[in-house]
Design a protein around this motif. Structure first.
Motif, PDB file in Angstrom:
ATOM      1  N   LEU A  71     -47.299 -52.531 -28.424  1.00 21.31           N
ATOM      2  CA  LEU A  71     -47.724 -53.070 -26.995  1.00 21.31           C
ATOM      3  C   LEU A  71     -48.401 -51.820 -26.015  1.00 21.31           C
ATOM      4  CD1 LEU A  71     -45.303 -56.020 -26.563  1.00 21.31           C
ATOM      5  CD2 LEU A  71     -47.540 -56.319 -27.324  1.00 21.31           C
ATOM      6  N   ALA A  72     -47.764 -50.833 -26.310  1.00 22.93           N
ATOM      7  CA  ALA A  72     -48.085 -49.836 -25.320  1.00 22.93           C
ATOM      8  C   ALA A  72     -49.429 -49.027 -25.799  1.00 22.93           C
ATOM      9  CB  ALA A  72     -47.026 -48.827 -25.144  1.00 22.93           C
ATOM     10  N   VAL A  73     -49.393 -48.653 -27.288  1.00 28.19           N
ATOM     11  CA  VAL A  73     -50.397 -47.655 -27.594  1.00 28.19           C
ATOM     12  C   VAL A  73     -51.477 -48.476 -28.660  1.00 28.19           C
ATOM     13  CG1 VAL A  73     -50.736 -45.795 -29.091  1.00 28.19           C
ATOM     14  CG2 VAL A  73     -48.729 -46.052 -27.645  1.00 28.19           C
ATOM     15  N   HIS A  74     -51.195 -49.696 -29.286  1.00 30.11           N
ATOM     16  CA  HIS A  74     -52.048 -50.277 -29.859  1.00 30.11           C
ATOM     17  C   HIS A  74     -52.509 -49.315 -31.321  1.00 30.11           C
ATOM     18  CE1 HIS A  74     -52.256 -53.588 -27.460  1.00 30.11           C
ATOM     19  NE2 HIS A  74     -52.495 -52.742 -26.179  1.00 30.11           N
ATOM     20  N   PRO A  75     -51.700 -48.673 -32.202  1.00 27.63           N
ATOM     21  CA  PRO A  75     -52.143 -47.834 -32.893  1.00 27.63           C
ATOM     22  C   PRO A  75     -52.510 -48.628 -34.319  1.00 27.63           C
ATOM     23  CG  PRO A  75     -49.745 -48.134 -33.054  1.00 27.63           C
ATOM     24  CD  PRO A  75     -50.132 -48.739 -31.877  1.00 27.63           C
ATOM     25  N   PRO A  76     -53.222 -47.871 -35.193  1.00 32.44           N
ATOM     26  CA  PRO A  76     -53.688 -48.571 -36.305  1.00 32.44           C
ATOM     27  C   PRO A  76     -52.372 -48.939 -37.173  1.00 32.44           C
ATOM     28  CG  PRO A  76     -54.053 -46.295 -36.602  1.00 32.44           C
ATOM     29  CD  PRO A  76     -53.519 -46.626 -35.366  1.00 32.44           C
ATOM     30  N   PHE A  77     -52.407 -50.083 -38.154  1.00 32.23           N
ATOM     31  CA  PHE A  77     -51.042 -50.297 -38.946  1.00 32.23           C
ATOM     32  C   PHE A  77     -50.602 -49.300 -39.896  1.00 32.23           C
ATOM     33  CE2 PHE A  77     -49.563 -52.429 -42.945  1.00 32.23           C
ATOM     34  CZ  PHE A  77     -48.426 -52.925 -42.253  1.00 32.23           C
ATOM     35  N   TRP A  78     -51.566 -48.417 -40.455  1.00 33.46           N
ATOM     36  CA  TRP A  78     -50.889 -47.270 -41.096  1.00 33.46           C
ATOM     37  C   TRP A  78     -50.040 -46.210 -40.604  1.00 33.46           C
ATOM     38  CZ3 TRP A  78     -52.105 -42.459 -39.609  1.00 33.46           C
ATOM     39  CH2 TRP A  78     -53.256 -42.315 -38.966  1.00 33.46           C
ATOM     40  N   LEU A  79     -50.302 -46.107 -39.126  1.00 35.17           N
ATOM     41  CA  LEU A  79     -49.362 -45.369 -38.319  1.00 35.17           C
ATOM     42  C   LEU A  79     -48.066 -45.992 -38.178  1.00 35.17           C
ATOM     43  CD1 LEU A  79     -49.216 -42.916 -36.978  1.00 35.17           C
ATOM     44  CD2 LEU A  79     -49.955 -43.894 -34.942  1.00 35.17           C
ATOM     45  N   HIS A  80     -48.071 -47.176 -38.219  1.00 38.33           N
ATOM     46  CA  HIS A  80     -47.027 -47.964 -38.246  1.00 38.33           C
ATOM     47  C   HIS A  80     -45.994 -47.478 -39.479  1.00 38.33           C
ATOM     48  CE1 HIS A  80     -46.680 -50.385 -34.451  1.00 38.33           C
ATOM     49  NE2 HIS A  80     -47.803 -50.593 -34.722  1.00 38.33           N
ATOM     50  N   LEU A  81     -46.838 -47.620 -40.651  1.00 36.87           N
ATOM     51  CA  LEU A  81     -45.998 -47.577 -41.881  1.00 36.87           C
ATOM     52  C   LEU A  81     -45.463 -46.187 -42.241  1.00 36.87           C
ATOM     53  CD1 LEU A  81     -48.449 -49.381 -44.261  1.00 36.87           C
ATOM     54  CD2 LEU A  81     -46.001 -50.205 -43.467  1.00 36.87           C
ATOM     55  N   ILE A  82     -46.220 -45.266 -41.700  1.00 37.85           N
ATOM     56  CA  ILE A  82     -45.731 -44.029 -41.677  1.00 37.85           C
ATOM     57  C   ILE A  82     -44.671 -43.404 -40.839  1.00 37.85           C
ATOM     58  CG2 ILE A  82     -47.875 -43.005 -43.043  1.00 37.85           C
ATOM     59  CD1 ILE A  82     -48.814 -41.522 -40.574  1.00 37.85           C
ATOM     60  N   LEU A  83     -44.600 -44.081 -39.898  1.00 38.32           N
ATOM     61  CA  LEU A  83     -43.877 -43.807 -38.690  1.00 38.32           C
ATOM     62  C   LEU A  83     -42.434 -44.503 -38.795  1.00 38.32           C
ATOM     63  CD1 LEU A  83     -43.263 -42.233 -35.916  1.00 38.32           C
ATOM     64  CD2 LEU A  83     -44.140 -44.275 -34.861  1.00 38.32           C
ATOM     65  N   TRP A  84     -42.403 -45.725 -39.029  1.00 39.95           N
ATOM     66  CA  TRP A  84     -41.250 -46.581 -38.954  1.00 39.95           C
ATOM     67  C   TRP A  84     -40.454 -46.513 -40.270  1.00 39.95           C
ATOM     68  CZ3 TRP A  84     -40.168 -46.253 -34.096  1.00 39.95           C
ATOM     69  CH2 TRP A  84     -41.046 -46.508 -33.350  1.00 39.95           C
ATOM     70  N   ILE A  85     -41.140 -46.541 -41.212  1.00 41.98           N
ATOM     71  CA  ILE A  85     -40.490 -46.486 -42.780  1.00 41.98           C
ATOM     72  C   ILE A  85     -39.333 -45.169 -42.580  1.00 41.98           C
ATOM     73  CG2 ILE A  85     -40.524 -46.494 -45.131  1.00 41.98           C
ATOM     74  CD1 ILE A  85     -42.916 -48.501 -44.843  1.00 41.98           C
ATOM     75  N   PRO A  86     -39.903 -44.192 -42.507  1.00 39.23           N
ATOM     76  CA  PRO A  86     -38.954 -43.106 -42.667  1.00 39.23           C
ATOM     77  C   PRO A  86     -38.012 -42.786 -41.487  1.00 39.23           C
ATOM     78  CG  PRO A  86     -41.134 -42.310 -42.848  1.00 39.23           C
ATOM     79  CD  PRO A  86     -41.360 -43.632 -42.596  1.00 39.23           C
ATOM     80  N   ILE A  87     -38.185 -43.371 -40.651  1.00 36.99           N
ATOM     81  CA  ILE A  87     -37.235 -43.325 -39.329  1.00 36.99           C
ATOM     82  C   ILE A  87     -36.233 -44.162 -39.779  1.00 36.99           C
ATOM     83  CG2 ILE A  87     -36.825 -44.198 -36.811  1.00 36.99           C
ATOM     84  CD1 ILE A  87     -39.752 -42.724 -36.072  1.00 36.99           C
ATOM     85  N   THR A  88     -36.514 -45.333 -40.015  1.00 37.91           N
ATOM     86  CA  THR A  88     -35.384 -46.598 -40.676  1.00 37.91           C
ATOM     87  C   THR A  88     -34.591 -45.826 -41.565  1.00 37.91           C
ATOM     88  OG1 THR A  88     -37.021 -48.265 -39.800  1.00 37.91           O
ATOM     89  CG2 THR A  88     -35.052 -48.625 -41.321  1.00 37.91           C
ATOM     90  N   ALA A  89     -35.211 -45.346 -42.791  1.00 39.45           N
ATOM     91  CA  ALA A  89     -34.500 -44.910 -43.840  1.00 39.45           C
ATOM     92  C   ALA A  89     -33.550 -43.830 -43.429  1.00 39.45           C
ATOM     93  CB  ALA A  89     -35.398 -44.573 -45.154  1.00 39.45           C
ATOM     94  N   GLY A  90     -34.165 -42.741 -42.636  1.00 42.75           N
ATOM     95  CA  GLY A  90     -33.361 -41.687 -42.056  1.00 42.75           C
ATOM     96  C   GLY A  90     -32.087 -42.113 -41.267  1.00 42.75           C
ATOM     97  N   ALA A  91     -32.594 -43.228 -40.263  1.00 41.66           N
ATOM     98  CA  ALA A  91     -31.479 -43.513 -39.544  1.00 41.66           C
ATOM     99  C   ALA A  91     -30.308 -44.297 -40.238  1.00 41.66           C
ATOM    100  CB  ALA A  91     -31.731 -44.390 -38.415  1.00 41.66           C
ATOM    101  N   VAL A  92     -30.452 -44.966 -41.277  1.00 46.81           N
ATOM    102  CA  VAL A  92     -29.484 -45.962 -42.120  1.00 46.81           C
ATOM    103  C   VAL A  92     -28.781 -44.720 -42.935  1.00 46.81           C
ATOM    104  CG1 VAL A  92     -29.140 -47.287 -43.824  1.00 46.81           C
ATOM    105  CG2 VAL A  92     -30.639 -47.858 -41.928  1.00 46.81           C
TER     106      VAL A  92
END
Length: 127
Positions: A71-92
């Motif tokens: 909602l704040a930045v409106h990034p492309p979809f690929w940026l969501h993929l490379i950002l949130w998947i590693p963050i989620t896996a790393g946090a868990v």
């Protein structure tokens, strides 16, 4: 000598009985027993509880952050993929050791064992 808190056991890998740093043998695997006091860690069953709770908790937090980011930045979809998947896996994976240690310490503190509810219910039903 005082027993460590469940949080201390999880964070530092301390035996819940004696406080020695002997809880883990690997990254997130328990040692068979405490080398200092002999407490058998094999008798405790933490199962998949820590992983399930972490997946739900981290998943909710990451989902909220991803929505706010979208909602704040409106990034492309690929940026969501490379950002949130590693963050989620790393946090868990990063917090799994702490969660497993805390749950084992809580089982020790509360004397939780498999089948106790059934045994108590059967004993209560006897005349």
């Amino acid at each position: 000598m005082t027993s460590p808190t469940p949080l201390e056991s999880g964070l530092r890998g301390l035996c819940p009985r004696c406080g020695a740093k002997t809880l883990f043998a690997g990254a997130a695997s328990f040692a068979p027993s405490c080398r200092a006091c002999g407490l058998s860690f094999a008798s405790f069953n933490v199962g998949d509880g820590p992983a399930a709770f972490l997946t739900l908790g981290v998943g909710a937090a990451v989902t909220a952050m991803a929505i706010l980011f979208e909602l704040a930045v409106h990034p492309p979809f690929w940026l969501h993929l490379i950002l949130w998947i590693p963050i989620t896996a790393g946090a868990v994976l990063g917090s799994l050791r702490v969660a497993k240690g805390m749950l084992l310490a809580l089982e020790y503190r509360n004397a939780a064992r498999e089948g106790r509810i059934v045994e108590e219910a059967a004993r209560d039903e006897q005349p």
